[in-house]
Design a protein around this motif. Structure first.
Motif, PDB file in Angstrom:
ATOM      1  N   ASP A 147       1.847   9.861  -5.927  1.00 42.14           N
ATOM      2  CA  ASP A 147       1.831  11.678  -5.940  1.00 42.14           C
ATOM      3  C   ASP A 147       2.860  12.063  -6.943  1.00 42.14           C
ATOM      4  O   ASP A 147       4.304  11.359  -6.839  1.00 42.14           O
TER       5      ASP A 147
ATOM      6  N   GLU B   7       0.849  -1.397   0.039  1.00 38.80           N
ATOM      7  CA  GLU B   7      -0.007   0.073  -0.028  1.00 38.80           C
ATOM      8  C   GLU B   7       1.052   1.074   0.112  1.00 38.80           C
ATOM      9  O   GLU B   7       1.744   1.388   0.891  1.00 38.80           O
ATOM     10  N   CYS B   8       0.639   2.063  -1.003  1.00 40.54           N
ATOM     11  CA  CYS B   8       1.469   3.020  -1.181  1.00 40.54           C
ATOM     12  C   CYS B   8       0.852   4.474  -1.359  1.00 40.54           C
ATOM     13  O   CYS B   8      -0.273   4.375  -1.614  1.00 40.54           O
ATOM     14  N   ASN B   9       1.517   5.576  -1.209  1.00 37.15           N
ATOM     15  CA  ASN B   9       1.115   6.772  -1.664  1.00 37.15           C
ATOM     16  C   ASN B   9       1.399   7.159  -3.307  1.00 37.15           C
ATOM     17  O   ASN B   9       2.778   7.378  -3.355  1.00 37.15           O
TER      18      ASN B   9
ATOM     19  N   LYS C 122      -2.298   9.286 -11.276  1.00 35.55           N
ATOM     20  CA  LYS C 122      -2.951   8.492 -10.197  1.00 35.55           C
ATOM     21  C   LYS C 122      -2.519   9.357  -8.835  1.00 35.55           C
ATOM     22  O   LYS C 122      -1.184   9.446  -8.689  1.00 35.55           O
ATOM     23  N   THR C 123      -3.263   9.715  -8.011  1.00 37.58           N
ATOM     24  CA  THR C 123      -2.954  10.207  -6.682  1.00 37.58           C
ATOM     25  C   THR C 123      -3.558   9.584  -5.767  1.00 37.58           C
ATOM     26  O   THR C 123      -4.582   9.222  -5.745  1.00 37.58           O
ATOM     27  N   GLY C 124      -3.049   9.760  -4.453  1.00 39.23           N
ATOM     28  CA  GLY C 124      -3.673   9.092  -3.230  1.00 39.23           C
ATOM     29  C   GLY C 124      -3.058   7.703  -2.929  1.00 39.23           C
ATOM     30  O   GLY C 124      -2.001   7.307  -3.415  1.00 39.23           O
ATOM     31  N   ALA C 125      -3.720   6.927  -1.976  1.00 41.68           N
ATOM     32  CA  ALA C 125      -3.252   5.933  -1.404  1.00 41.68           C
ATOM     33  C   ALA C 125      -3.643   4.776  -2.648  1.00 41.68           C
ATOM     34  O   ALA C 125      -4.857   4.747  -3.157  1.00 41.68           O
ATOM     35  N   VAL C 126      -2.796   3.735  -2.709  1.00 41.57           N
ATOM     36  CA  VAL C 126      -2.881   2.720  -3.840  1.00 41.57           C
ATOM     37  C   VAL C 126      -2.295   1.332  -3.615  1.00 41.57           C
ATOM     38  O   VAL C 126      -1.451   1.441  -2.699  1.00 41.57           O
TER      39      VAL C 126
END
Length: 103
Positions: free
Chosen positions: A54, A50-52, A89-93
């Motif tokens: 940005d 699980e990554c951020n 894509k931004t945010g938690a993925v």
């Protein structure tokens, strides 16, 4: 590719992986280097991070699951994620990795 590594990335909508950003073979070489540095390429494993996302990159990655705990695949996945280009894509993925082994 010297080390066959299947990478799928997604959360809700699919993530666009901008491999064209790298020179031919550059990203594949980086993946192979991460894997050979941290884990045995003959073994197989699945790792979920699980990554951020940005600025076209992943950061602050944490291991959510690791099917071969203690064998270094978690470190290899984090190493690869740091080099994985992300566009749009931004945010938690969540980023799943599958290391098929046998190399």
């Amino acid at each position: 590719m010297k080390y066959p590594i299947a990478i799928a990335a997604g959360l809700a909508a699919s993530l666009f992986v901008a491999q064209s950003t790298f020179a031919a073979g550059g990203f594949e070489e980086a993946m192979g280097a991460c894997l050979s540095k941290h884990a045995n390429t003959r073994d197989a494993a699945q790792v979920m991070l699980e990554c951020n996302a940005d600025g076209g990159k992943l950061s602050a990655c944490k291991v959510v699951s690791d099917s071969a705990a203690g064998k270094g695949f978690d470190k290899a996945a984090v190493c690869i994620a740091e080099k994985l280009p992300m566009a749009g894509k931004t945010g938690a993925v969540k980023v799943p990795f599958r290391f098929p082994g046998g190399a």
